[in-house]
Scaffold this active site. Sequence first.
Site, PDB file in Angstrom:
ATOM      1  NE  ARG A  41       4.828  15.886   5.247  1.00 20.41           N
ATOM      2  CZ  ARG A  41       3.656  16.757   4.846  1.00 20.41           C
ATOM      3  NH1 ARG A  41       4.121  17.755   4.188  1.00 20.41           N
ATOM      4  NH2 ARG A  41       2.426  16.318   4.985  1.00 20.41           N
ATOM      5  CB  SER A 110       1.722  11.180  11.759  1.00 19.35           C
ATOM      6  OG  SER A 110       2.864  11.525  10.810  1.00 19.35           O
ATOM      7  CE  LYS A 139      -0.858  14.268   8.100  1.00 16.44           C
ATOM      8  NZ  LYS A 139       0.383  13.890   8.484  1.00 16.44           N
TER       9      LYS A 139
END
Length: 213
Positions: A41, A110, A139
């Site tokens: 990521r 997600s 996040k």
Amino acid sequence: MHISLSALLYCILDLGYVTEENAESATRSLLAGGADILQLRAKNHDLSTIERVAKKLLLICREAKIPFIINDFPELAAALDADGVHIGQDDGPLSTAREMVGPGKIIGRSTHSLDQARAALAEGFDYIGFGPLFPTPTKLGRPGIGLDHIQEMQRDVGSRIPAYCIGGITPETLPSVLAAGAQRVVIVSSLLQATDITKATKDCKSLIINREI
Ligand code: TZP
Ligand code: MG
């Protein structure tokens, strides 16, 4: 490649926490500690950097025989023959990603609510992430959804496809997440920021494996 029943701990090599130089050694440490799946990521890196790192991590994961998933870039996952891609709520439908990566690849979504989790199952995703359970710097800007819906999510979705609870999971919060019904988890910053990544990963893995049922 598919996600095995025993793939309980999903780890993410997030370039927000690990430099490009340290990406391989951090990945080896996560795998040595028992990571069952690895995702790359990278939210603020150019595609050439992501591609360069992905090629290295793919080799490590192939050797360890665990799935290697790329966040956000189906074309890159296809070009490198990675095992799959992970996409968010705003990344378009499954069908578009599927066209890009091909039929044999893993595609995850997600989800941030029970409704989204059910929708991802109905659409045909191979697995979901469910969270963030707790607010997390990984996040930013997303509220924690808490632990209250985990059981229902497991019953409706997690019994059909692998469902990974995610967001703010640490060795300290993991017992409560498991007690709330989580079967599988994703852990990012608390492993990548540990002084001993392998030990931190092993500790979490053994909490998951030795959970009381
Ligand atoms: N999606 C929902 S929460 C999250 C992602 C990518 C971040 C999880 O990272 P951490 O550091 O384990 O809270
Ligand atoms: Mg995305």
